[in-house]
Write an enzyme that holds these catalytic residues in place. Structure first.
Site, short mmCIF file in Angstrom:
data_model
loop_
_atom_site.label_atom_id
_atom_site.label_comp_id
_atom_site.label_asym_id
_atom_site.label_seq_id
_atom_site.Cartn_x
_atom_site.Cartn_y
_atom_site.Cartn_z
N LYS A 184 -15.64 36.55 27.77
CA LYS A 184 -17.22 35.81 27.19
C LYS A 184 -18.30 36.26 27.04
O LYS A 184 -19.35 37.27 27.53
CB LYS A 184 -16.91 35.01 28.26
CG LYS A 184 -18.00 34.06 27.92
CD LYS A 184 -18.24 32.56 28.49
CE LYS A 184 -19.11 31.97 28.20
NZ LYS A 184 -20.99 32.32 27.80
N GLY A 241 -25.08 38.62 36.05
CA GLY A 241 -26.14 37.89 35.93
C GLY A 241 -26.37 36.94 37.11
O GLY A 241 -26.45 37.72 38.20
N SER A 242 -26.24 35.97 36.52
CA SER A 242 -27.44 34.99 38.52
C SER A 242 -26.34 34.83 39.07
O SER A 242 -25.37 34.82 38.93
CB SER A 242 -28.34 33.61 38.05
OG SER A 242 -27.18 33.08 37.30
N ARG A 243 -27.31 34.43 40.29
CA ARG A 243 -26.75 34.11 41.50
C ARG A 243 -26.34 32.72 41.39
O ARG A 243 -24.93 31.99 41.78
CB ARG A 243 -27.69 34.36 42.60
CG ARG A 243 -27.29 34.03 44.29
CD ARG A 243 -28.46 34.62 45.43
NE ARG A 243 -27.93 33.99 46.85
CZ ARG A 243 -28.78 33.68 47.69
NH1 ARG A 243 -29.53 35.23 47.75
NH2 ARG A 243 -28.89 33.86 49.40
N GLY A 245 -25.16 31.46 38.98
CA GLY A 245 -23.75 31.75 38.19
C GLY A 245 -23.05 32.75 38.90
O GLY A 245 -21.75 31.83 38.79
N GLY A 246 -22.92 33.44 39.62
CA GLY A 246 -22.37 34.12 40.33
C GLY A 246 -21.50 33.27 40.83
O GLY A 246 -20.38 33.48 41.41
N GLU A 265 -21.88 40.49 40.56
CA GLU A 265 -22.85 41.37 41.00
C GLU A 265 -24.27 40.07 40.09
O GLU A 265 -24.67 40.17 39.12
CB GLU A 265 -22.83 42.40 39.72
CG GLU A 265 -23.91 43.83 39.85
CD GLU A 265 -25.01 43.87 39.07
OE1 GLU A 265 -26.73 43.17 39.85
OE2 GLU A 265 -24.97 44.82 38.63
N CYS A 302 -30.81 45.36 37.34
CA CYS A 302 -30.49 44.70 38.42
C CYS A 302 -30.88 45.32 39.78
O CYS A 302 -31.03 45.15 40.24
CB CYS A 302 -28.91 45.27 38.58
SG CYS A 302 -27.73 44.80 37.14
N GLU A 393 -35.06 37.19 44.05
CA GLU A 393 -35.56 38.42 43.11
C GLU A 393 -36.02 37.16 41.87
O GLU A 393 -36.22 36.36 41.84
CB GLU A 393 -34.55 38.27 42.70
CG GLU A 393 -34.07 39.03 41.30
CD GLU A 393 -32.74 39.62 41.40
OE1 GLU A 393 -32.30 40.70 40.29
OE2 GLU A 393 -31.42 38.45 40.88
#
Lengths: 525, 525
Positions: A184, A241-243, A245-246, A265, A302, A393
Site C-alpha cells: 500500500k 509508521g506511527s504507533r 497506525g501500527g 516499526e 526512526c 516521541e
C-alpha cells in the site's frame, strides 16, 4: 516516464474508484500531478488473489532465479535515472544528495538480499538422519527447511520514500523469503511509488515470474489498509509508521479468524547516555555532534536522538552550551508533509508548555510553510520520572535533556524507559564500570546498543538489529533492517522419511544447493 | 516424599488461599490426596517479582552453568524414582511403560537442551567488522547475539504429565534460552507436578541460581492464568491444550499494554492420505497400523490421526474392513480425566448424529467409568467439504475416513483443511506424481509432512517441527518440540562499536565460547 496515477495490480495498471490522492510539494506547497485515484476492496481482492495464485510457484523458484529477480529490480530502479530522484525530492522536500544516497541504499539492499538468498542460510537446514537400529525405538529420517509464509502486505513509510517504501527493506526481505508482496503506497509520495512499482513490474516480466508476485495499491488506510490486513490470503504484514497506525494493524491482524504476524516499526526516542568521564573529556564536541545527528533528515529518522541523559554539573552545562549554540545555528529544513509538520509543531508546543521543562534553544525559523525549527529542551530526572508525556516521541528535530543527580538516577531513568530501537553510550575508559552497570537495562530496553556514535545511520548488514521491545516495534524478536529481516517471513517445515524424489532441493542428501546444514546438531560449514 | 499440596514459589512452599484442587484417579474414580489449595493474585505477584529479580543474572549465566542446571534437573527427576511414575499413573490412568518412557523423554529432552546451550548455535552470532576506510561512509563494527526474552509463563498439558508439563518442552527450552519460568500446573496431575517442581527447586539450589528462576503455581485458569499472562513482568507464554484455552491466552496477551508472544499448541486432526498405489499394495496392513496409531495413549496425542483421506473403491474398502476389525478388537483405555472423557463422548456422539456420517466400528466398551471406546466413522468428500463440524478435533481415539471420487477431490479436501501439526502420505513408487501434486498444499497446511509412517511419535531432535499454521498452533513460525523450540524465547540485540571490555562473551573477537559465527555473511564453522 509519464506517471499515470494508477494502481499496479500484477502486470496491469488500473484506475481506482475512490478517494483522490495527490502529493504536495512540501517545499512550495504546490500540488503535484497526477491525481492517484484510490482503490476499493475489489482491487485488494484482485491483488491478493493474484498473489495467492503466484505463491506456490514463487516460493519454489530456485535460489538463483530469486536472487536474479532482486538484482533485476535494483537494475530497473537505477535505470529510471534522475526522474526518480527529482520526483522524490518534489514529494518529500528531501535534498538531492540524501535521496541519491537512499537510492543507493535501496538498490544495495536488494543486492544484499540476492546474496542472502543464494547463500541459503535462511533455509536453516537441519538433518537428523535415520537411526533404524536405535533402541528402544528406531529414529526416522527428519529434515527441516524454512518456507515462505505467504503473501505479505507492506505499508511504506513517509520518511524514507525509497529505502522504507515500495522496494524498501520489508519488500526486499519478503520477496527474498519467497513471499509475493502487495504494497500500500504512502499517500505522501505516490509518484515515487509508481516509478518504483513500474520498475518492479518490469523485473517481474523480465524474470518470467507469475504476475501476482507484486502489486501496488493506493487508497485510504481505513479501507485499503484494513481490507489488506484482513484478507485471508495475506499471511504477514510489514509496516513502518506511527504507533497508532501500527497498533491498529496489530489489532486487525489479531482479530482475524486466522491471526497473522504484524511487523510494525513504530516509535522510539533513542536515549543517549553521556557517561561522566566522556562528558568531562569531550563536552563541546559531543554537543556539536549530537545536534548534527538530531538535525539529520530534519529529525525524521526512526533513530533520531530524542533523549539525552547525564549527571548534572559543569560538564553537562558545557555540553548544553555547545548544543545550544549548534541548535541556534541550525537552518530550518523542510518536513516531509504538511501533516508531519503540524504534528511536530504540536509536539514541540506540548514540550514547551510543560511546567518543568525549560527551552534550551530553538533553531532558525525558515521561510517555507512546512519547515522544522530545531528544538532543544531540558528537564530534571525527577520530573521526567513523574511524567508519561515526556516519553512520547516528537517526530522531527526535537530533543530533551534529562539532568540526573547521580548515576543511580541515570539508571532509574533507563529502567523506566519504554522499548527503544536504540540506546547510545558515550563513554571512555574511565566509564567502563558505569557502562557495565547500565548495559543489562539497555539490553532489555533496546534492539541496538551503540558506544561513542549516534543512532542515526542504520547500516544494512548481517548483524544489524533495527527493532526492539514494544512500542518501538510490535515484535522484539525481529529486525526490519539487515539480512536477518528475512526471518520474519519464514516458517519451518519438517519432512519425515520422504523419498529423495519428493524432498525439496535444499534437503536432498547430496546438498545440491551447497547450503550450511545442521546435521545431528553439528554445523557443517 | 510426602506431597504437601503447596505452591512452590522460588525456594519456598506456600499454602494457597483459593479453590481446592484434587486429582481424580480416572481408573478408579477415587480422589487423590493431598488437596492443593489454589493461589491468588498475590502468589502470582510474588512469583513474577522473583522471576524478574532473577532474570538479569540467569540470562547471563555461562553456557556451562546453564547446561549443568538443565542436566541437574534431569538427574533430580530421575532421583525421584518409582514414586513419580506411580503418582503419574494414579493421576492420569496412563500405563507404567508409557510413563517410564515419558520420563526418559523428559530427561533426555533436558539433556539435549543442555547440549544445545553448550553448542551456542542459538546465539546466532553475527559479526560485521568495522570498515573505517569504506567510501562514502565508514562502517562501524556491528555484532549481534540473541538474549532471553524475559520471564515465561508455562501452562502444562494434561496428556503428557511429564513431557509437556512442569519440566516439559516449554520449560526446558525457556530455561535453555535464559528465561526464568513460572509454571501453572495442570489441575489433573498436581502431585506429579509437585514432585517434578520439587526436583527443579533442588536443582536451582544445587546450582546456586537465584531462586526466582522457577516457580510452580496451582489455581484456576481464570484467576491465576489470566494474572500470569497479564503480569507486566511476564514476556512470553507457552501453552499446550485446547483451542478455546489457547485463544483466550492469545487475546489476553494481545490486549496488554505491552503485547507479548503466546506459543499455544492447540488442535490438530492430522490428515493421513492413502495414495492409490500404496493402498492397492497394502490395504490390510495399513488398516491395522492406522488403528494402532489411533489407539496410542487412548488417542490423546496432539498428533493422533483423526482423518484418513483416499479415493474410494475396492482398495479403500479393504482398508476399511481391516481397520474395522482392528477397531472392534480395540480394548477400552482409561482417559486422562473425567472431563476429557465427557468431551470425547460428546464429540463421538456428534459425529454419529451427523446425517451423512456412517459408523464403521466401535471398540470394546470398558468396565471403568472414564474409558475410551475407539470410534471409526466415514463420510464422502462432498459431505466433508460442505461441513465445518467434521473438521473439529475429537480428542481421543476417534477418526473419520473421507471417501473421494478421485485425486482431484483428494486435493480439494486437502486445500480446505485448517492448519495442522502433521500431514501424512502413504505412498509407493507409483504414487510419486500424486504425492508431488499434494505437497505444496500440505506444506501450506502443516508443520510436518511424513511419508509411510504415522504421526504419533514426535521425535525430540534438531529437525523436528511440532507446530503448524493456525489453529494447530498460535504461531506457525515456531516449534514446541525439538531444539529449535529455544528460538521462541530469544530476541536479537546488536552491539555497535562496543569496546571489547563491554562485549558479551559470545561476541568477543577471539570467540572464547567457540560458537559458530556469521562473519560478513560467511559461515565460520
Amino acid at each position: 516516464m509519464a506517471l499515470e496515477g494508477k494502481l499496479l495490480i500484477g502486470l496491469q495498471a488500473v484506475t481506482g474508484t475512490r478517494v483522490n490522492i495527490q502529493a504536495t510539494n512540501p517545499s512550495t506547497g504546490e500540488l503535484l500531478e497526477p491525481v492517484y485515484v484510490g482503490g476499493d476492496r475489489s482491487h485488494v481482492e484482485q491483488a491478493t488473489q493474484l498473489a495467492w495464485d503466484a505463491f506456490d510457484t514463487y516460493r519454489e523458484t530456485s535460489l538463483e532465479a530469486r536472487a536474479t529477480f532482486l538484482e533485476t529490480i535494483a537494475n530497473e530502479i537505477e535505470a529510471i535515472g534522475d526522474e526518480l530522484i527529482e520526483r522524490a525530492m518534489a514529494e518529500s522536500g528531501l535534498p538531492q544528495a540524501r535521496l541519491a544516497g537512499e537510492r543507493g541504499r535501496t538498490c544495495g539492499q536488494l543486492r544484499l538480499f540476492a546474496s542472502v538468498v543464494r547463500a541459503g542460510e535462511w533455509l536453516d537446514v537441519r538433518i537428523d538422519p535415520a537411526m533404524p537400529d536405535r533402541q528402544p525405538l528406531p529414529r526416522a529420517d527428519l529434515r527441516q527447511r524454512h518456507i515462505a509464509l505467504g503473501p505479505v502486505a507492506v505499508f511504506g513509510a513517509s520518511n524514507f520514500p525509497l529505502a522504507f517504501s515500495v522496494a524498501g527493506g520489508d519488500t526486499a526481505s519478503a520477496l527474498a523469503a519467497g513471499c509475493p508482496v502487495i504494497v500500500k503506497g504512502h499517500s505522501a509520495h505516490p509518484g515515487t511509488s509508481e516509478l518504483v512499482g513500474r520498475a518492479i513490474q518490469k523485473a517481474v516480466k523480465a524474470c518470467n515470474l507469475p504476475e501476482g508476485v507484486f502489486s501496488l495499491l493506493f487508497g485510504s488506510g481505513n479501507e485499503i489498509g484494513q481490507a489488506l490486513v484482513t484478507d485471508p490470503r495475506i499471511q504477514a504484514v510489514g509496516f513502518t509508521g506511527s504507533r497508532s497506525g501500527g497498533t491498529a494493524l496489530m489489532q486487525a491482524a489479531q482479530n482475524r479468524p486466522q491471526p497473522i504476524p504484524v511487523y510494525a516499526e513504530m516509535s522510539s526516542i533513542n536515549p543517549v547516555f553521556l557517561l561522566p568521564e566522556a562528558l568531562k573529556a569531550n563536552s563541546q564536541a559531543l554537543g556539536e555532534a549530537f545536534v548534527s545527528s538530531l538535525n539529520m533528515g530534519a529529525g525524521q529518522f526512526c533513530t533520531s536522538p530524542g533523549l539525552v541523559i547525564a549527571v548534572k554539573g559543569s560538564d553537562l552545562d558545557s555540553f548544553i552550551q555547545s548544543a545550544q549554540k549548534a541548535v541556534e545555528g541550525s537552518g530550518a529544513q523542510t518536513m516531509l508533509t504538511p501533516g508531519i509538520h503540524e504534528a511536530y509543531q504540536k509536539g514541540v508546543s506540548a514540550l514547551s508548555d510543560e511546567a518543568n521543562v525549560r527551552e534550551i534553544a530553538r533553531g532558525e525559523t525558515g521561510s517555507g510553510s512546512y519547515q522544522c525549527q530545531t528544538g532543544l529542551f531540558a528537564t530534571s530526572a525527577s520530573d521526567f520520572l513523574a511524567s508519561t508525556v515526556l516519553q512520547e516521541e516528537v517526530f522531527g528535530a526535537s530533543s530533551l535533556i534529562i539532568e540526573c543527580q547521580d548515576m543511580a538516577e541515570v539508571k532509574r531513568v533507563a529502567e523506566q524507559l519504554e522499548g527503544q530501537l536504540t540506546a547510545t553510550l558515550h563513554m571512555n575508559d574511565g566509564d567502563v564500570d558505569a557502562a557495565k552497570g547500565l548495559i543489562p537495562t539497555l539490553e532489555r530496553k533496546a534492539g541496538r546498543i551503540l558506544a561513542n556514535g549516534w543512532p542515526t545511520g542504520v547500516e544494512v548488514c548481517h548483524a544489524m538489529v533495527h527493532g526492539g521491545p514494544y512500542p518501538s516495534t510490535s515484535d522484539s524478536r525481529t529486525t526490519s533492517v539487515g539480512t536477518a529481516a528475512i526471518k520474519r517471513f519464514l516458517r519451518p517445515v519438517c519432512y519425515q522419511s520422504l523419498p529423495e524424489a519428493l524432498l525439496p532441493e535444499a534437503l536432498k542428501e547430496a546438498n545440491p544447493l551447497k547450503v550450511s546444514r545442521l546435521v545431528d546438531g553439528k554445523r557443517e560449514a
